[in-house]
Design a protein around this motif. Sequence first.
Motif, PDB file in Angstrom:
ATOM      1  N   LYS A 208       0.824  -1.208   0.000  1.00 26.75           N
ATOM      2  CA  LYS A 208       0.000   0.000   0.000  1.00 26.75           C
ATOM      3  C   LYS A 208       0.857   1.257   0.000  1.00 26.75           C
ATOM      4  CE  LYS A 208      -4.516  -1.412   1.701  1.00 26.75           C
ATOM      5  NZ  LYS A 208      -5.610  -1.134   2.663  1.00 26.75           N
ATOM      6  N   THR A 209       2.006   1.201   0.661  1.00 27.39           N
ATOM      7  CA  THR A 209       2.911   2.351   0.639  1.00 27.39           C
ATOM      8  C   THR A 209       3.434   2.583  -0.770  1.00 27.39           C
ATOM      9  OG1 THR A 209       3.585   1.858   2.911  1.00 27.39           O
ATOM     10  CG2 THR A 209       5.026   3.301   1.636  1.00 27.39           C
ATOM     11  N   TRP A 210       3.836   1.512  -1.417  1.00 25.69           N
ATOM     12  CA  TRP A 210       4.317   1.599  -2.798  1.00 25.69           C
ATOM     13  C   TRP A 210       3.197   2.060  -3.719  1.00 25.69           C
ATOM     14  CZ3 TRP A 210       2.851  -1.289  -7.154  1.00 25.69           C
ATOM     15  CH2 TRP A 210       3.705  -1.201  -8.265  1.00 25.69           C
ATOM     16  N   ALA A 211       1.997   1.509  -3.544  1.00 28.05           N
ATOM     17  CA  ALA A 211       0.862   1.869  -4.391  1.00 28.05           C
ATOM     18  C   ALA A 211       0.521   3.351  -4.250  1.00 28.05           C
ATOM     19  CB  ALA A 211      -0.355   1.014  -4.041  1.00 28.05           C
ATOM     20  N   TYR A 212       0.619   3.877  -3.037  1.00 27.32           N
ATOM     21  CA  TYR A 212       0.367   5.298  -2.795  1.00 27.32           C
ATOM     22  C   TYR A 212       1.248   6.137  -3.717  1.00 27.32           C
ATOM     23  CZ  TYR A 212      -0.108   9.578   0.077  1.00 27.32           C
ATOM     24  OH  TYR A 212      -0.360  10.853   0.530  1.00 27.32           O
ATOM     25  N   LYS A 213       2.521   5.781  -3.771  1.00 27.24           N
ATOM     26  CA  LYS A 213       3.465   6.508  -4.607  1.00 27.24           C
ATOM     27  C   LYS A 213       3.096   6.375  -6.084  1.00 27.24           C
ATOM     28  CE  LYS A 213       7.672   8.496  -4.886  1.00 27.24           C
ATOM     29  NZ  LYS A 213       8.108   9.678  -4.150  1.00 27.24           N
ATOM     30  N   VAL A 214       2.742   5.183  -6.504  1.00 28.77           N
ATOM     31  CA  VAL A 214       2.418   4.953  -7.912  1.00 28.77           C
ATOM     32  C   VAL A 214       1.152   5.704  -8.305  1.00 28.77           C
ATOM     33  CG1 VAL A 214       1.798   3.211  -9.629  1.00 28.77           C
ATOM     34  CG2 VAL A 214       3.602   2.744  -7.961  1.00 28.77           C
ATOM     35  N   PHE A 215       0.145   5.704  -7.435  1.00 29.73           N
ATOM     36  CA  PHE A 215      -1.080   6.435  -7.730  1.00 29.73           C
ATOM     37  C   PHE A 215      -0.783   7.905  -8.018  1.00 29.73           C
ATOM     38  CE2 PHE A 215      -3.566   3.282  -4.895  1.00 29.73           C
ATOM     39  CZ  PHE A 215      -3.788   2.458  -5.973  1.00 29.73           C
ATOM     40  N   LEU A 216      -0.010   8.527  -7.133  1.00 28.12           N
ATOM     41  CA  LEU A 216       0.313   9.936  -7.318  1.00 28.12           C
ATOM     42  C   LEU A 216       1.113  10.149  -8.595  1.00 28.12           C
ATOM     43  CD1 LEU A 216       1.285  11.097  -3.719  1.00 28.12           C
ATOM     44  CD2 LEU A 216      -0.849  11.497  -4.939  1.00 28.12           C
ATOM     45  N   ARG A 217       2.108   9.299  -8.804  1.00 27.24           N
ATOM     46  CA  ARG A 217       2.959   9.467  -9.973  1.00 27.24           C
ATOM     47  C   ARG A 217       2.163   9.320 -11.264  1.00 27.24           C
ATOM     48  NH1 ARG A 217       8.769   8.034  -9.481  1.00 27.24           N
ATOM     49  NH2 ARG A 217       8.319   9.672  -7.986  1.00 27.24           N
ATOM     50  N   SER A 218       1.238   8.381 -11.306  1.00 28.35           N
ATOM     51  CA  SER A 218       0.465   8.148 -12.516  1.00 28.35           C
ATOM     52  C   SER A 218      -0.411   9.339 -12.851  1.00 28.35           C
ATOM     53  CB  SER A 218      -0.401   6.889 -12.349  1.00 28.35           C
ATOM     54  OG  SER A 218       0.394   5.760 -12.112  1.00 28.35           O
ATOM     55  N   VAL A 219      -1.059   9.903 -11.843  1.00 28.97           N
ATOM     56  CA  VAL A 219      -1.929  11.054 -12.082  1.00 28.97           C
ATOM     57  C   VAL A 219      -1.110  12.280 -12.461  1.00 28.97           C
ATOM     58  CG1 VAL A 219      -3.546  12.643 -10.985  1.00 28.97           C
ATOM     59  CG2 VAL A 219      -3.800  10.188 -10.657  1.00 28.97           C
ATOM     60  N   LEU A 220       0.000  12.489 -11.764  1.00 22.82           N
ATOM     61  CA  LEU A 220       0.849  13.629 -12.097  1.00 22.82           C
ATOM     62  C   LEU A 220       1.389  13.516 -13.520  1.00 22.82           C
ATOM     63  CD1 LEU A 220       2.800  14.077  -8.753  1.00 22.82           C
ATOM     64  CD2 LEU A 220       1.066  15.602  -9.695  1.00 22.82           C
ATOM     65  N   GLN A 221       1.764  12.317 -13.913  1.00 25.17           N
ATOM     66  CA  GLN A 221       2.254  12.124 -15.277  1.00 25.17           C
ATOM     67  C   GLN A 221       1.155  12.436 -16.289  1.00 25.17           C
ATOM     68  OE1 GLN A 221       3.309   8.100 -16.375  1.00 25.17           O
ATOM     69  NE2 GLN A 221       4.801   8.817 -17.865  1.00 25.17           N
ATOM     70  N   HIS A 222      -0.049  11.977 -16.015  1.00 31.32           N
ATOM     71  CA  HIS A 222      -1.168  12.266 -16.913  1.00 31.32           C
ATOM     72  C   HIS A 222      -1.391  13.773 -17.031  1.00 31.32           C
ATOM     73  CE1 HIS A 222      -5.193  12.224 -18.676  1.00 31.32           C
ATOM     74  NE2 HIS A 222      -5.534  13.067 -17.721  1.00 31.32           N
TER      75      HIS A 222
END
Length: 266
Positions: free
Chosen positions: A131-145
């Motif tokens: 979940k800690t890793w997923a938190y980071k990925v969620f943010l990164r994916s939206v920011l990239q979009h």
Amino acid sequence: MIVNQTDDLSQYRVLLATLNREHHWQLTQTEQEHYLQQLKPRLLATEGEQRLNSMLANYHYDHAIVAKFQTGHGFDQQDWKEWLQTVRTILAKNGLDWSRQIATSREDLVQIALNGLLEALPSYCYRSRFKTWAYKVFLRSVLQHLRLFQASKRTAEILSLDQSINHQASLQVADSHTPDPAEQTLANTLQSLIYRVLQQHSDQRLPEIFRLAKEVDLTVTEIGQRFQLSPGRISDLLKQARHLLQQHPTIRDWYNPDSAPDEALN
């Protein structure tokens, strides 16, 4: 110190058996061997007993949910609702809940975040909790979009963080005599995030001092007169603001999209 040996898992068996006993996991020998075989490439690439113990524990607690995401099987409706709500909460907490402001709806951003997780899943190495890793990925994916969305509108560009803090009045759209509304929204939302970060500082004067310097364009002497502080003290507070913003993960990720999520958390 654990010495990695490409053809020998005996030392890792000792570590796993110890964890199994101390934490009452009640794993059978067969289950323990399965853990080691699944983790073998990652274990052999990891040095240090503490990191190895952490990886083994993360695998024990999280491999089931990782398997669900990998296969798409095992999710019931409640599981999926909980993950959707988790993403919504993360985006809102980090100022990325923009359903009322741009054409991309909040639920679109939620789906973008989840798609990003699925794409990044092969890179998850159990170095942190899932979940800690997923938190980071969620943010990164939206920011990239949102960066790609911004790049498609070439009428303006958001200033860099260093430029914003050191030279400009605020994180606004440059050359924006007739700004694109979506571009302006992105700039305003990032600016809002910056002020939320500054409001977390123990000195409650910091957000207003930053605003006066970067939006109103007052000198440190003029700001000092308002707060009855010396110009040197105002300069120190603005340096603290710059440091806070540069260290904040969401703002940092906005400008530095290329670091690997799993590595960035460790």
